[in-house]
Design a protein around this motif. Sequence first.
Motif, short mmCIF file in Angstrom:
data_model
loop_
_atom_site.label_atom_id
_atom_site.label_comp_id
_atom_site.label_asym_id
_atom_site.label_seq_id
_atom_site.Cartn_x
_atom_site.Cartn_y
_atom_site.Cartn_z
N UNK A 182 -0.32 -33.96 7.89
CA UNK A 182 -1.76 -34.92 7.98
C UNK A 182 -1.45 -36.33 7.80
N UNK A 183 -1.67 -37.56 8.44
CA UNK A 183 -1.57 -38.93 8.20
C UNK A 183 -2.87 -39.43 9.21
N UNK B 105 2.88 -17.20 -1.89
CA UNK B 105 3.19 -17.14 -0.95
C UNK B 105 4.81 -17.41 -0.80
N UNK B 106 5.50 -18.59 -0.95
CA UNK B 106 6.46 -19.45 -0.90
C UNK B 106 6.28 -20.37 0.35
N UNK B 107 4.82 -21.15 0.66
CA UNK B 107 4.94 -21.95 0.85
C UNK B 107 4.59 -23.22 0.43
N UNK B 108 5.14 -24.47 0.71
CA UNK B 108 4.92 -25.58 0.11
C UNK B 108 4.23 -26.64 1.05
N UNK B 109 3.65 -27.07 -0.22
CA UNK B 109 2.41 -28.22 -0.68
C UNK B 109 3.14 -29.86 -1.01
N UNK C 219 0.10 -39.01 -11.38
CA UNK C 219 0.94 -38.19 -10.32
C UNK C 219 1.12 -39.00 -9.27
N UNK C 220 1.70 -40.03 -8.72
CA UNK C 220 2.13 -40.29 -7.62
C UNK C 220 2.30 -39.97 -6.04
N UNK C 221 3.40 -38.73 -6.48
CA UNK C 221 3.51 -37.56 -5.19
C UNK C 221 4.08 -35.98 -6.19
N UNK C 222 2.74 -34.73 -6.01
CA UNK C 222 3.18 -33.77 -6.46
C UNK C 222 3.52 -32.95 -5.16
N UNK C 223 3.95 -31.89 -5.19
CA UNK C 223 4.53 -30.78 -4.61
C UNK C 223 3.90 -29.40 -5.70
N UNK C 224 3.30 -28.54 -4.59
CA UNK C 224 3.36 -27.28 -4.72
C UNK C 224 4.12 -25.81 -4.09
N UNK C 225 4.66 -25.09 -4.69
CA UNK C 225 4.88 -24.13 -3.75
C UNK C 225 4.23 -22.71 -4.61
N UNK D 187 1.52 -31.35 5.00
CA UNK D 187 2.37 -32.71 3.71
C UNK D 187 0.69 -33.13 4.18
N UNK D 188 0.33 -33.68 2.40
CA UNK D 188 -0.77 -34.32 3.18
C UNK D 188 -0.36 -35.99 2.27
N UNK D 189 -0.99 -37.02 3.20
CA UNK D 189 -1.13 -38.28 2.61
C UNK D 189 -2.29 -39.45 2.63
N UNK D 190 -2.65 -39.89 2.12
CA UNK D 190 -4.15 -40.98 1.83
C UNK D 190 -3.42 -42.34 1.50
#
Length: 434
Positions: free
Chosen positions: A82-83, A235-239, A226-232, A110-113
């Motif tokens: 998502x850009x 169900x092993x989906x990654x964000x 936090x500037x950039x974060x990730x989520x796993x 991937x989410x960017x804003x």
Amino acid sequence: MANLPMFLTIISFLPFLCYSSPENPTDRRILVVLDDIGLKSSHSIFFKSLQTRGLELDFKLADDPKISLQRFGQYLYDGLILFSPTTERFGGSLDLGAILDFVDSGHDLIITTDVSASGLIRSIATECGVDFDEDPSAMVIDHTSYAVSDTEGDHTLIASDDFIQSDVILGSTTIEAPVLYKGIGHSLNSANSLVLKVLSASPSAYSADPNSKLSSPPLLTGLAISLVSVVQARNNARIMISGSLEMFSNRLFRSGAQKAGSSNRYEKSGNEQFVTELSKWIFHERGHLKAANVRHHKVGETDEPAMYRINDDLEYSVEIHEWSGKSWEPYVSNDVQIQFYMMSPYVLKTLSSDQKGKYFTSFKVPDIYGVFQFKVEYQRLGYTSLSLLKQIPVRPFKHNEYERFIKTAFPYYGASFSAMAGFFIFSIVYLYYK
């Protein structure tokens, strides 16, 4: 009608075609949603890096009326980018619920804003475990760790080198140059244990409107930003969630970087290396594990039994491999454990490794009968979680399997025979003694 048998044959194979899992876990077809078609050229280096790694990108404008993630119940894409920070409503069938269902089905996002983040984008981020600053005009400002440039500016272009210490997420090659970042900050939801900071602000940073004086202390300050974060997900989906769309731009990819207060001047910022390595992790080109050949049997045998008997000696083995981006490689570690489990673990052992991806151990079945499970729960930072469960019943000895005479019972045998001998002697004495 002559072709009817052939038609029925094809139909009979459809379930196998629909549900066959690919050997290659890497996401191959990615939907990229853009606010402006100009982003395709202004961020072309990032998109080119994805395409050179074999990913197929499908670009759509956010208001495209035909945009959709699935058709006839089947997902058309493996990942979503998502850009589109300003979009209040997507076209077609894409909305908040559809995106969350996409992630819940195991796909990546991937989410960017930026400072113009819409309520929709903020809602998606909130559902993923992060909260952007509530002030719609707030940006991350740092008067100590800003990026040195020809113009002093308002210090909203910051240089950050506070990366997560994880080779599996950011690769084994150290990112020397700082990352240039201009955007908004967010905090992590304390109730969500699955979200991690990948790029953090410095202790001197704060989130506020750069065009107005502070009338009250900012809500987000220092290391809480936090500037950039990730989520796993489980169900092993990654964000991936970033508050800066500009961080992905060609301009910052090619810009030189120097952190205020440092004499080190880099000809090129760390943006390209940081984003490329992180995108490899997001799209499962690194840190993706699979297990195969799970086996167990009695010591000295090779066939898997239908059940075990108490006190049997057994062997357990499993092969674990990691996807390298091109092929499956043996995963080598010393912290894979197995539980022999019934309500609680009766046996907990660390598996030995042959350094070629095979893990094995042996142990004795507990002197308890019931329905047990071989249970391997492997969860490590940056790696897909493995959950291996195999159920097996354990029976007691049959009546004819016990030893005829047990050594530990000899005192009881002696007591029984001495009682009989005493009764015999007493009977003789009682009957014949005068």
